[in-house]
Scaffold this active site. Structure first.
Site, mmCIF file in Angstrom:
data_model
loop_
_atom_site.group_PDB
_atom_site.id
_atom_site.type_symbol
_atom_site.label_atom_id
_atom_site.label_comp_id
_atom_site.label_asym_id
_atom_site.label_seq_id
_atom_site.Cartn_x
_atom_site.Cartn_y
_atom_site.Cartn_z
ATOM 1 N N ASP A 101 -7.243 -12.767 -13.988
ATOM 2 C CA ASP A 101 -6.014 -13.171 -14.666
ATOM 3 C C ASP A 101 -4.855 -13.206 -13.683
ATOM 4 O O ASP A 101 -5.060 -13.462 -12.498
ATOM 5 C CB ASP A 101 -5.734 -12.213 -15.835
ATOM 6 C CG ASP A 101 -5.120 -12.919 -17.032
ATOM 7 O OD1 ASP A 101 -3.951 -13.332 -16.932
ATOM 8 O OD2 ASP A 101 -5.799 -13.052 -18.059
ATOM 9 N N HIS A 150 0.914 -12.408 -18.499
ATOM 10 C CA HIS A 150 -0.342 -12.744 -19.177
ATOM 11 C C HIS A 150 -1.443 -11.718 -18.895
ATOM 12 O O HIS A 150 -2.128 -11.244 -19.806
ATOM 13 C CB HIS A 150 -0.768 -14.141 -18.726
ATOM 14 C CG HIS A 150 -1.904 -14.738 -19.482
ATOM 15 N ND1 HIS A 150 -3.221 -14.463 -19.177
ATOM 16 C CD2 HIS A 150 -1.935 -15.620 -20.513
ATOM 17 C CE1 HIS A 150 -4.011 -15.158 -19.987
ATOM 18 N NE2 HIS A 150 -3.252 -15.864 -20.811
ATOM 19 N N SER A 203 -6.370 -17.098 -25.240
ATOM 20 C CA SER A 203 -6.214 -16.044 -24.224
ATOM 21 C C SER A 203 -6.127 -14.667 -24.852
ATOM 22 O O SER A 203 -6.543 -13.670 -24.264
ATOM 23 C CB SER A 203 -4.940 -16.275 -23.409
ATOM 24 O OG SER A 203 -5.140 -17.154 -22.348
#
Length: 769
Positions: free
Chosen positions: A145, A210, A546
Site C-alpha cells: 500500500d 490509504h 480498498s
C-alpha cells in the site's frame, strides 16, 4: 542426440548474451526507452536463477543505475530500464516467461466490525489482544500500500507478545522513519523506489493515508472515542487485533508501479507473511493477461508458498465485466454498505424535509432562509445548459450564485458532488445539493461547506417546489449519524462487477465486505481533511473496495491463527462457503438500485466474521488445479514448468485441454460457461471434512434457476474422520435455450454446518477478452 538436445538452449542463451552485450555497448550508460519487467518463472529452478544472474551481470555491469529490482526469493527476474530492442532480445531468451513494460496500478479508494458481529450473531475479535487467538500462532499480514503512520494509537503494541521467531523481515529506516517506529504490532516496513520518481528521498511513512487506513482496519488496536471530528464516533478497532503488520510501501501519490509490487511480493515471501492484502489494481479497461500482470504473477508464487492473497475488486462499477484481480489463486473482494448512514437533510420553505447524504461541518442556519436556485438557472454566458446543470467548472455566473444554495445534477455520469461543491463555493454560493442516484448511498466528506447528495426521486420534490414557488428558500442541516440503517448491506454502486474478463468459468468477485464510509486511522498531518482552526484528524471516513479487502484479510488472519496448518485455498473456502446472502431486513442483499444482488455483484455473499472460523467442509484448490487451469487457459507445459515451484515430475497438460474445462478446477463456487442449453454439463468437486473428529453426514440442497435441472450425486456425503476427502458431481441440464446468465447455489448441510457454493451458468464462452 541427448548431448545436442541439452546444449542447444544454453548455446542459444550465450548467443543472445553476445547480442545483448553489443546492444549494451552501443547504448552505453544512457537510460533506456522505458522500464520493463523480465519475468523468469520460479526461483526454485537453479537454471532460471543462474540465467537471471548471468543476464544481470552481463547487461548492467556498466549500467547499474538502470537495474531497478531483482527478484530472487519467490520467483526469478528483474526490472530495468531497457530499450525496446533490448526487451525484444531478452524475450527470446530460454527461461524467460515474459517481458513487458512496467504497468501502473491505482488504489481502490470502527463500526463496520460491529455490523458484521450483528449480522452473524457472533463475537468479533474485540477482546484484549493476546499473543495469538488460539494461544499457539501469531498471524502476520503483509500489506502492499502507501505506507503507514506509526504514531497512530491504532498501532500501539500494548499487551502483545514477542515478535514471532519465524519472522525474517526488516524495518527500513529513512529520515522520518526509524527502526524504533516498528514495534510488536508493526513488525516490518519496506519501501520501494518508483522509477518515475526522481526524488532521492524514500520512506515507509504514509503521506497519503490509504495504507494507514487499510492497516488499522485489518489489525488496529482498539482505540476508544475515535471519530472524524465527532462523526462516526466509537471504538475504532481492527478485525484481527492480535495480528502483526508488515507494510510494503509500493504506492506514492503518482500511483503504484508493477515492478515495485513484484519486489514487495518477492520480499514478503521471504519475510514469512501468512496473508497478503492488496487494495489496488489495474483499471477495468486494461485487460492485462496473466503473464504480464505483476499482481497475478506475484500472487501465484505467494500462494505456492502457502500465503493467501486478498485483493480489492476495483471501483469501476456498476457496469458488468469491470472486476479486476481475477486470477483463480487470488481472493477478490467487492464492497457493500453497512448499517450506518450519514444524513444531511435539505429543508425547504414550509419546513419540508428532503433526505440527503453527506458529511460536512457547516454553521449555516437550520431554518430555510437561503435562496435556492437550479444550476441551469445560474449558468454563465459561455456555459452550456448541461454543464451548468452539473455545476461543472466555470459553468456558473457568480452574480446569480452568490449567497444561494445551488441544486446540481449529475447529468453526464462522470461528475461528482465534490467538483460541483468547488464550483458553487468558488462563485460565492452558500451550499450545494447534488442529485445523483449512484452516489446517494455513499457519504463523502465536504469539509465546512454545506453539501449533500440526494437521489432523483427526492430531487423531484425540490423541482416541484422550485417550479411552484416565486422565492424558493432552503437550508442544509448538519450531518447526523444514523445507526441501524436499513436495508444493509447493499452492494456499493462503485464496486466492480463480474463476470471476469479472464474467464466466466471462475466466478468473480468471490465475496463482498464492508467498504462504504469506513472509519479508520489516517496520517497525523493531513491538512486536506482538516477543519479550519482544528488539529488534523487522526481518523478518516472513506469508501472503496480498498476498504472491503482489509475486512476479509482480517478474517483470514483470524482463521490462520485458529487453524495454522490450513493453506490459502482452505481459508478462502471457509470465508466463501459461510457467507451470508440476507440483509438486516431479512431480505436478500440488494444493489444500490434496490435490485436483488447476483453473484456477479456480491460473489458468494457478505463476509461472515466468525462463522468462517468453523466451516465444516472446505474446498482445497491444489497446485495441480492451478497448473491445469494454466493448461486449459492455453499455456504450454514448458511455460508452466518454468513458472511453477512444485511442478510434478510426471505432470502433463490434459490431452483435451480447453477453456470449458476451467469449470472443473476445485473452486468453492461453480461457474459453467459456453452452455447453450443443449445436452448437459458435468463438473466435479472435492470437499474436505474439517468440522468433526468422527463421523459426519451432509445432505445437499440445490437452488435451481428456472428452466434448469441440477442433479448432485451422491446426495449425501458420509465422513468417517477428520481430514477425509469426498467427491461429488454436479450435472446441469436445461429445458430451454439459455438467453442470459442464470444463478443458483448448492448447499451441503447438517445440524451444525451449512456449506454453500454459488452457481453461475452462462451461454457465453469462458474467455471474454
Amino acid at each position: 542426440m541427448k548431448g545436442i538436445t541439452f546444449f542447444t538452449p544454453f548455446l542459444s542463451f550465450l548467443y543472445l548474451l553476445c547480442i545483448l552485450f553489443m546492444t549494451e555497448t552501443e547504448a552505453g550508460s544512457r537510460n533506456g526507452d522505458g522500464v520493463y519487467i523480465v519475468y523468469m518463472g520460479s526461483a526454485s529452478s537453479a537454471a532460471n536463477a543462474n540465467r537471471a544472474q548471468i543476464l544481470i551481470n552481463t547487461m548492467f555491469k556498466r549500467r547499474a543505475n538502470d537495474l531497478l529490482h531483482t527478484y530472487k526469493h519467490g520467483f526469478s527476474g528483474f526490472a530495468a530500464r531497457l530499450t525496446a530492442e533490448e526487451a525484444k532480445v531478452i524475450a527470446k531468451k530460454p527461461g524467460v516467461v515474459s517481458v513487458f513494460p512496467d504497468p501502473h496500478f491505482q488504489l481502490h479508494t470502527t463500526h463496520s466490525w460491529d455490523f458484521l458481529k450483528y449480522q452473524t450473531s457472533v463475537k468479533v475479535d474485540s477482546g484484549p489482544p493476546s499473543s495469538a487467538s488460539d494461544g499457539s500462532y501469531d498471524s502476520i499480514v503483509g500489506i502492499l500500500d502507501t505506507g503507514i503512520w506509526p504514531e497512530s494509537e491504532s498501532f500501539n503494541d500494548k499487551d502483545m507478545g514477542p515478535i514471532p521467531s519465524r519472522w525474517k523481515g526488516t524495518c527500513m529506516e529513512a529520515k522520518d522513519f526509524k527502526s524504533s517506529n516498528c514495534n510488536r504490532k508493526i513488525i516490518g516496513a519496506r519501501y520501494y523506489k518508483n522509477p518515475d520518481d526522481d526524488s532521492e528521498y524514500y520512506t515507509t511513512r504514509d503521506v497519503i493515508g490509504h495504507g494507514s487506513h487499510v492497516s488499522s482496519t485489518i489489525a488496529g488496536s482498539a482505540v476508544e472515542n475515535a471519530s472524524y471530528y465527532g462523526v462516526a464516533s466509537g471504538t475504532a478497532k481492527g478485525g484481527s487485533q492480535n495480528a502483526r503488520i508488515a507494510m510494503y510501501k509500493v504506492c506514492n501519490p503518482g500511483g503504484c508501479t508493477g515492478s515495485s509490487i513484484l519486489a514487495a511480493f518477492d520480499d514478503a515471501i521471504a519475510d514469512g507473511v501468512d496473508v497478503l492484502s492488496l487494495s489496488l489494481g489495474a483499471p477495468a479497461y486494461a485487460r492485462i493477461d496473466l503473464n504480464t500482470d505483476p499482481i497475478a504473477i506475484g500472487a501465484f508464487h505467494a500462494v505456492e508458498q502457502g500465503i493467501l492473497v486478498i485483493c480489492s475488486a476495483g471501483n469501476d462499477g456498476p457496469d458488468g465485466g469491470t472486476v479486476t484481480n481475477t486470477a483463480p489463486w487470488i481472493m477478490t473482494v467487492a464492497a457493500n454498505t453497512i448499517d450506518r448512514d450519514f444524513e444531511s437533510d435539505v429543508v425547504l420553505g414550509g419546513n419540508k424535509v428532503i433526505k440527503g447524504e453527506g458529511i460536512h461541518f457547516s454553521n449555516v442556519s437550520k431554518s430555510p432562509v437561503y435562496p435556492l436556485i437550479h444550476g441551469k438557472s445560474a449558468k454563465s454566458a459561455d456555459a452550456s445548459e448541461g454543464s451548468a446543470r452539473a455545476c461543472d467548472s466555470d459553468s456558473l455566473d457568480q452574480e446569480k450564485v452568490k449567497g444561494k444554495i445551488v441544486l446540481c445534477e449529475n447529468v453526464g455520469g462522470s461528475y461528482y458532488a465534490s467538483s460541483a461543491r468547488d464550483e458553487v463555493k468558488s462563485k460565492g454560493g452558500t451550499g450545494c445539493v447534488f442529485v445523483d442516484d449512484r452516489t446517494r448511498a455513499v457519504a463523502s466528506a465536504y469539509g465546512s461547506f454545506p453539501t449533500t447528495v440526494i437521489d432523483s426521486k427526492e430531487a423531484a420534490e425540490i423541482f416541484s417546489y422550485l417550479n411552484s414557488t416565486k422565492d424558493p428558500v432552503a437550508t442544509i442541516l448538519p450531518t447526523a449519524t444514523v445507526e441501524k440503517f436499513t436495508p444493509a448491506p447493499a452492494v456499493a454502486y462503485f464496486s466492480s462487477r463480474g463476470p471476469s474478463s479472464l474467464t466466466r468459468s471462475i466466478l468473480k468477485p468471490d465475496i463482498t465486505a464492508p467498504g462504504v464510509s469506513i472509519l479508520a486511522a489516517w496520517t497525523g498531518n493531513d491538512s486536506s481533511i482538516s477543519l479550519e482552526g482544528k488539529p488534523a484528524s487522526q481518523y478518516n471516513v472513506i469508501s472503496g473496495t480498498s476498504m472491503a479487502a482489509p475486512h476479509v484479510s482480517a478474517v483470514a488472519s483470524l482463521i490462520k491463527s485458529q487453524h495454522p496448518t490450513w493453506g490459502p485455498s482452505a481459508i478462502r473456502s471457509a470465508i466463501m462457503t459461510t457467507a451470508t446472502q440476507t440483509n438486516n431486513d431479512k431480505g436478500l442483499i440488494t444493489t444500490e438500485t434496490g435490485a436483488t444482488a447476483t453473484p456477479y455483484d456480491s460473489g458468494a455473499g457478505e463476509l461472515s466474521s466468525t462463522a468462517s472460523m468453523q466451516p465444516g467442509l472446505v474446498y482445497e484448490t491444489t497446485e495441480t488445479d492451478y497448473l491445469n487451469f494454466l493448461c486449459y487457459y492455453g499455456y504450454n507445459v514448458t511455460t508452466i514448468k518454468a513458472m511453477s515451484k512444485a511442478f510434478p515430475e510426471n505432470f502433463t497438460c490434459p490431452a483435451d485441454s480447453n477453456l470449458d474445462l476451467i469449470s472443473t478446477i476445485n473452486y468453492p463456487s461453480i461457474g459453467i460457461s459456453g452452455f447453450k442449453g443443449n445436452g448437459s454439463k458435468t463438473v466435479t468437486r472435492t470437499v474436505t471434512n474439517v468440522g468433526e473428529d468422527g463421523e459426519a453426514v451432509y445432505t445437499v440442497s440445490v437452488e435451481t434457476p428456472p428452466g434448469f435441472n441440477i442433479q448432485v450425486t451422491p446426495e449425501k456425503l458420509q465422513f468417517t474422520k477428520d481430514g477425509e476427502k469426498l467427491t461429488y458431481q454436479v450435472i446441469v441440464s436445461a429445458t430451454a435455450s439459455l438467453k442470459q446468465d442464470v444463478f443458483g447455489a448448492l448447499t451441503w448441510s447438517n445440524a451444525k454446518y451449512k456449506v454453500r457454493s454459488p452457481i453461475v451458468i452462462s451461454s457465453e464462452s469462458s474467455r471474454t477478452n
